[in-house]
Design an enzyme around this catalytic site. Sequence first.
Site, short mmCIF file in Angstrom:
data_model
loop_
_atom_site.label_atom_id
_atom_site.label_comp_id
_atom_site.label_asym_id
_atom_site.label_seq_id
_atom_site.Cartn_x
_atom_site.Cartn_y
_atom_site.Cartn_z
N TRP A 13 -14.71 2.65 12.78
CA TRP A 13 -15.18 3.91 12.22
C TRP A 13 -14.13 5.00 12.32
O TRP A 13 -13.99 5.82 11.41
CB TRP A 13 -16.49 4.31 12.89
CG TRP A 13 -17.59 3.35 12.55
CD1 TRP A 13 -18.20 2.46 13.39
CD2 TRP A 13 -18.15 3.12 11.25
NE1 TRP A 13 -19.11 1.71 12.69
CE2 TRP A 13 -19.10 2.08 11.38
CE3 TRP A 13 -17.93 3.68 10.00
CZ2 TRP A 13 -19.86 1.60 10.31
CZ3 TRP A 13 -18.67 3.21 8.91
CH2 TRP A 13 -19.62 2.19 9.07
N LYS A 19 -29.36 6.33 15.18
CA LYS A 19 -29.09 5.52 16.37
C LYS A 19 -29.81 6.09 17.59
O LYS A 19 -30.61 5.41 18.21
CB LYS A 19 -27.59 5.41 16.59
CG LYS A 19 -26.87 4.77 15.39
CD LYS A 19 -25.39 4.71 15.55
CE LYS A 19 -24.69 4.24 14.28
NZ LYS A 19 -25.02 2.87 13.90
N ASP A 72 -16.72 12.15 16.04
CA ASP A 72 -17.83 11.36 15.52
C ASP A 72 -18.55 10.79 16.74
O ASP A 72 -18.02 9.94 17.45
CB ASP A 72 -17.29 10.26 14.61
CG ASP A 72 -18.39 9.35 14.09
OD1 ASP A 72 -19.57 9.55 14.43
OD2 ASP A 72 -18.07 8.43 13.30
#
Length: 360
Positions: A100, A195, A171
């Site tokens: 990511w 999440k 992030d």
Amino acid sequence: MIHNFNPGPAALPPEVIARVQAELPDYRGTGMSILEMSHRSKEYEAINAAAEAQLKALLGLGDEYRVLFMQGGASMQFALIPLNFLPAGGVAEYIVTGSWGEKAYEEAQRVGSVHLRASTAADGYRGLPNVEDCTPDANAAYLHITTNETIQGVQWPAELPLFGDVPLIADMSSDFLSRPFPATRFALMYAGAQKNLGPAGVTVVVIRQDLIERSRKDLPVIMRYATFAKNNSLYNTPPVFAVYMVHLVLEWIKDQGGLAAMAERNARKAALVYAAIDASEGFYSGHAVPSARSLMNVTFRLLSPDLEKQFLAEAKEAGMVGLAGHRSVGGIRASLYNAVSPESAAALAHFMQDFAKRYG
């Protein structure tokens, strides 16, 4: 009983699901469902404001920060961050510790000049870079990190190394609110809700006021953080139901004892699964080096792909879902987000021990 180890959308607290079920037909006597209520109504505006206040309280943040509820997931933030904060002639810096972070770095390159400050790609994203390699140039527009890599199962420690004085952007999609951390060290934090925070559909952005003020003003209005801040995330129709659920999950986290309680709960769960790996005498091999192991995503391999398929099949029969590794890397991944119960982690560890005895 189903044990939900999905990586996102992921498990939600049963108490929150029950409350949603109770309130869904008629939200607090309005005669309407939250799903059909105007985002300009006083009822929804109260939810929106409460969610911002709850989140800032959990993080210990004051008026120098805003909480924005946006759409497009973390992937949209990969583009919006350099668009807003990377000026012409400036350079942004990225530390990449997994897939990511790599995507964020690649997207920023499409916008402007970007420098790869440090990367662990050479070792297959198994650990963290040397701290001495992580200090950005003092003139960098910002430094971007990914605090937890869901695919490789690599996580920065909660206390984090010092990264210099440039604006730090992170992030945090897969470990946000899973433990206490020094929130005031960050100029901007963002997280897809699916999440640890709620359902898919909303991205939470926590941003320092001075960063909003220095952002570019020549972008389309909908692409500016300043637009969302000025309008309290109500410039256009927000993902009303997702924000409502974030509000309820934040209440649940507070009721559980806040971030310290989440940290204890999550460390206990991860310890059970990692112990099963470490005691297997090589039957299971973890991807991340021990010093960089994620408490959120436990990633490991078995002795062969066929054995991994058998593991997944038998785990599913035992009520354990979502254990397949990301399609880009394969293997096994157990996501242990906040709402995953310690009982589920214990059940997985027991299954792993039994499976290793039978096939090892």
